[in-house]
Every structure is written in structure tokens, then in C-alpha cells.
Design a protein around this motif. Structure first.
Motif, PDB file in Angstrom:
ATOM      1  N   LYS A 195       8.126 -18.090   9.983  1.00  0.00           N
ATOM      2  CA  LYS A 195       9.188 -17.783  10.957  1.00  0.00           C
ATOM      3  C   LYS A 195       9.380 -18.957  11.923  1.00  0.00           C
ATOM      4  N   ILE A 196       8.276 -19.573  12.323  1.00  0.00           N
ATOM      5  CA  ILE A 196       8.363 -20.754  13.188  1.00  0.00           C
ATOM      6  C   ILE A 196       9.168 -21.855  12.495  1.00  0.00           C
ATOM      7  N   ILE A 197       8.890 -22.060  11.206  1.00  0.00           N
ATOM      8  CA  ILE A 197       9.594 -23.092  10.442  1.00  0.00           C
ATOM      9  C   ILE A 197      11.079 -22.762  10.326  1.00  0.00           C
ATOM     10  N   SER A 198      11.388 -21.529   9.924  1.00  0.00           N
ATOM     11  CA  SER A 198      12.797 -21.173   9.687  1.00  0.00           C
ATOM     12  C   SER A 198      13.614 -21.160  10.972  1.00  0.00           C
ATOM     13  N   SER A 199      12.973 -20.830  12.099  1.00  0.00           N
ATOM     14  CA  SER A 199      13.702 -20.793  13.371  1.00  0.00           C
ATOM     15  C   SER A 199      13.674 -22.146  14.089  1.00  0.00           C
ATOM     16  N   ASN A 200      12.852 -23.069  13.586  1.00  0.00           N
ATOM     17  CA  ASN A 200      12.666 -24.385  14.208  1.00  0.00           C
ATOM     18  C   ASN A 200      12.239 -24.244  15.675  1.00  0.00           C
ATOM     19  N   ASN A 201      11.409 -23.226  15.909  1.00  0.00           N
ATOM     20  CA  ASN A 201      10.967 -22.911  17.267  1.00  0.00           C
ATOM     21  C   ASN A 201       9.494 -23.286  17.426  1.00  0.00           C
ATOM     22  N   THR A 202       9.234 -24.593  17.460  1.00  0.00           N
ATOM     23  CA  THR A 202       7.852 -25.059  17.501  1.00  0.00           C
ATOM     24  C   THR A 202       7.388 -25.336  18.928  1.00  0.00           C
ATOM     25  N   VAL A 203       6.075 -25.308  19.103  1.00  0.00           N
ATOM     26  CA  VAL A 203       5.474 -25.758  20.357  1.00  0.00           C
ATOM     27  C   VAL A 203       4.698 -27.040  20.039  1.00  0.00           C
ATOM     28  N   HIS A 204       4.169 -27.685  21.064  1.00  0.00           N
ATOM     29  CA  HIS A 204       3.519 -28.984  20.845  1.00  0.00           C
ATOM     30  C   HIS A 204       2.078 -28.871  20.367  1.00  0.00           C
TER      31      HIS A 204
ATOM     32  N   LEU B 265      -2.112 -33.451  25.660  1.00  0.00           N
ATOM     33  CA  LEU B 265      -1.578 -32.087  25.610  1.00  0.00           C
ATOM     34  C   LEU B 265      -0.721 -31.770  26.830  1.00  0.00           C
ATOM     35  N   GLU B 266      -1.025 -32.416  27.945  1.00  0.00           N
ATOM     36  CA  GLU B 266      -0.239 -32.184  29.164  1.00  0.00           C
ATOM     37  C   GLU B 266       1.152 -32.813  29.072  1.00  0.00           C
ATOM     38  N   GLU B 267       1.232 -33.976  28.454  1.00  0.00           N
ATOM     39  CA  GLU B 267       2.526 -34.674  28.339  1.00  0.00           C
ATOM     40  C   GLU B 267       2.689 -35.275  26.951  1.00  0.00           C
ATOM     41  N   PRO B 268       2.853 -34.434  25.929  1.00  0.00           N
ATOM     42  CA  PRO B 268       2.996 -34.978  24.573  1.00  0.00           C
ATOM     43  C   PRO B 268       4.396 -35.546  24.357  1.00  0.00           C
ATOM     44  N   PRO B 269       4.531 -36.531  23.480  1.00  0.00           N
ATOM     45  CA  PRO B 269       5.874 -36.981  23.113  1.00  0.00           C
ATOM     46  C   PRO B 269       6.655 -35.820  22.486  1.00  0.00           C
ATOM     47  N   LYS B 270       7.968 -35.829  22.612  1.00  0.00           N
ATOM     48  CA  LYS B 270       8.787 -34.711  22.122  1.00  0.00           C
ATOM     49  C   LYS B 270       8.593 -34.439  20.639  1.00  0.00           C
TER      50      LYS B 270
ATOM     51  N   LEU C   3      -5.176 -27.933  16.316  1.00  0.00           N
ATOM     52  CA  LEU C   3      -6.641 -27.908  16.398  1.00  0.00           C
ATOM     53  C   LEU C   3      -7.151 -26.845  15.432  1.00  0.00           C
ATOM     54  N   VAL C   4      -8.042 -27.233  14.539  1.00  0.00           N
ATOM     55  CA  VAL C   4      -8.629 -26.301  13.572  1.00  0.00           C
ATOM     56  C   VAL C   4     -10.094 -26.139  13.948  1.00  0.00           C
ATOM     57  N   LEU C   5     -10.511 -24.883  14.204  1.00  0.00           N
ATOM     58  CA  LEU C   5     -11.882 -24.697  14.691  1.00  0.00           C
ATOM     59  C   LEU C   5     -12.442 -23.318  14.365  1.00  0.00           C
ATOM     60  N   SER C   6     -13.756 -23.242  14.429  1.00  0.00           N
ATOM     61  CA  SER C   6     -14.453 -21.979  14.162  1.00  0.00           C
ATOM     62  C   SER C   6     -15.041 -21.351  15.411  1.00  0.00           C
ATOM     63  N   ASN C   7     -15.239 -22.139  16.463  1.00  0.00           N
ATOM     64  CA  ASN C   7     -15.910 -21.624  17.653  1.00  0.00           C
ATOM     65  C   ASN C   7     -15.150 -22.054  18.909  1.00  0.00           C
ATOM     66  N   GLU C   8     -14.239 -21.217  19.352  1.00  0.00           N
ATOM     67  CA  GLU C   8     -13.395 -21.598  20.489  1.00  0.00           C
ATOM     68  C   GLU C   8     -14.156 -21.654  21.806  1.00  0.00           C
ATOM     69  N   SER C   9     -15.361 -21.089  21.853  1.00  0.00           N
ATOM     70  CA  SER C   9     -16.142 -21.143  23.092  1.00  0.00           C
ATOM     71  C   SER C   9     -16.552 -22.574  23.433  1.00  0.00           C
ATOM     72  N   LYS C  10     -16.488 -23.469  22.445  1.00  0.00           N
ATOM     73  CA  LYS C  10     -16.833 -24.872  22.687  1.00  0.00           C
ATOM     74  C   LYS C  10     -15.640 -25.687  23.191  1.00  0.00           C
ATOM     75  N   ILE C  11     -14.481 -25.042  23.273  1.00  0.00           N
ATOM     76  CA  ILE C  11     -13.270 -25.747  23.693  1.00  0.00           C
ATOM     77  C   ILE C  11     -12.987 -25.460  25.171  1.00  0.00           C
ATOM     78  N   LEU C  12     -12.620 -26.491  25.908  1.00  0.00           N
ATOM     79  CA  LEU C  12     -12.303 -26.333  27.333  1.00  0.00           C
ATOM     80  C   LEU C  12     -11.150 -25.367  27.540  1.00  0.00           C
TER      81      LEU C  12
ATOM     82  N   SER D 117      -5.511 -23.187  27.057  1.00  0.00           N
ATOM     83  CA  SER D 117      -4.329 -22.669  27.745  1.00  0.00           C
ATOM     84  C   SER D 117      -3.052 -23.412  27.352  1.00  0.00           C
ATOM     85  N   ARG D 118      -3.198 -24.575  26.733  1.00  0.00           N
ATOM     86  CA  ARG D 118      -2.024 -25.364  26.341  1.00  0.00           C
ATOM     87  C   ARG D 118      -1.698 -25.235  24.858  1.00  0.00           C
ATOM     88  N   CYS D 119      -2.445 -24.391  24.148  1.00  0.00           N
ATOM     89  CA  CYS D 119      -2.231 -24.222  22.700  1.00  0.00           C
ATOM     90  C   CYS D 119      -1.759 -22.811  22.370  1.00  0.00           C
TER      91      CYS D 119
END
Length: 197
Positions: free
Chosen positions: A18-27, A131-136, A142-151, A156-158
Motif C-alpha cells: 500500500k505504501i508503494i502504490s500510494s507513494n506515501n513513504t516516510v524517511h 534521521l533528523e534531517e535526511p535528504p528528500k 533499520l532491520v533488527l531483532s532487539n529494539e531495546s538496544k536502539i536509542l 521515535s523517528r522511524c
């Protein structure tokens, strides 16, 4: 394409299509779930569709971007993996330099950070700036198994996409469709279920 080569997580397939078909992506996206259930394959298929320049992005096999992607030489998709046991700050700094270069084949650039939970704290803090100011045109997965290790500031930006454990019926159906029925024993399926549950 369109995640047909991956078993399970059908809701995520529908959502990402749905993201692909609507072209409604986030960074930035965070693909989170237990190890070995196909998150990296999902990320690569998603990246391929994001970069596709054809009309039917969920089933294109002919555009320059998709052909180069299938040959593992699309310059607009970059995968970052741990060097040794961690993803180092130098790897993220290199990514930050490269991300400023505009796409070559597509109108987007995709960075897949595999095992992102193996980033050092310094690498995570460095990534935060991007992540705060990505190019357009940039998309980071991010691919991960343990989100507790992520700040928390990164989380909050993903857009978080959770991958569920595989079901017994899904594993059994896959085994029957792809292997000789006589070679499959119930114990094999039970072992696979124990591994991915």
C-alpha cells in the motif's frame, strides 16, 4: 516481486504494498522481529519497489533500476552490515557522506542497515543526525531483532513494522510446495517451529 518469495507476515506485505502504490513513504522504517524470519528479504524487496522506475512497481522486471537490483549492482541501494560484531561509527559516517550524493538510476536512495541493534551508541548518535534531517530522496530501513538496544530518539523517528513469528501452517505449506513430500518429516517442521517461535 511484491514479497511473493517470503512466507508469513501477510499483513506487512499488504501494508508495504500500500505504501508503494500510494507513494506515501516516510524517511525511516524499523523492521523488528525475531532473527531468521525474513526481515532482511522484506527490506530488500521493499527497497527494490521503492527504487523501481517502471509503471507497475510491484511486478516490474524490466526497468533499469530493477535489472541492476537483481544483479546486485544498483548504486541507489546500499546495505550496511556489522563489521565483526558491531556496526561502527565510521560506517555510519561513510553512509552520511554517500547519502548526500543524489540518486543515479532512481529518484530515491535506500539504505538498509542490517542488524541495526549491533550499532554502537556512538554510531547510533551519529545516525540520529541523518534521521533528523535526511535528504528528500533518502529512505533508511533499520532491520533488527532487539529494539531495546536502539536509542529512543532513533525509534521515535522511524515507522515501526513488527514481524510476527511464523505459524505452523505457513511453514508446513511452504515445505510441501517447495520440497519433495516424501522427504519431509513432521519432526522437521516441529524443529523449524521451535526455532522461529
Amino acid at each position: 516481486m511484491s514479497f511473493d518469495n517470503i512466507i508469513g507476515n501477510d499483513k506487512n506485505k499488504v501494508f508495504l504494498n500500500k505504501i508503494i502504490s500510494s507513494n506515501n513513504t516516510v524517511h525511516s522504517y524499523m523492521f523488528e522481529g525475531i532473527e531468521g524470519i525474513g526481515k532482511s528479504i522484506f527490506a530488500r524487496d521493499f527497497a527494490k519497489m521503492l527504487l523501481c522506475t517502471g509503471e507497475n512497481k510491484t511486478d516490474c522486471k524490466t526497468c533499469k533500476s530493477c535489472l541492476e537490483f537483481d544483479n546486485n549492482n544498483n548504486p541507489d541501494c546500499i546495505q550496511i552490515k556489522p563489521e565483526g560484531k558491531v556496526i561502527k561509527i565510521e560506517q555510519i559516517r561513510h553512509m552520511q557522506e554517500k547519502i548526500l550524493e543524489k540518486p543515479i538510476v532512481s529518484n530515491k536512495k535506500v539504505y538498509i542497515i542490517d542488524d541495526a541493534d549491533f550499532m554502537t551508541k556512538e554510531a547510533q548518535n551519529c545516525l540520529l543526525k541523518t534521521l533528523e534531517e535526511p535528504p528528500k530522496y533518502a529512505i533508511i530501513i533499520l532491520v533488527l531483532s532487539n529494539e531495546s538496544k536502539i536509542l529512543n530518539t532513533i525509534k521515535s523517528r522511524c515507522m515501526k513494522i513488527i514481524f510476527e513469528k511464523l505459524k505452523k501452517e505457513e511453514l508446513k505449506r511452504y515445505a510441501l510446495e517447495n520440497f519433495n513430500k516424501d522427504q519431509i518429516k513432521e519432526s522437521m517442521i516441529e524443529n523449524a517451529i521451535r526455532k522461529y517461535k
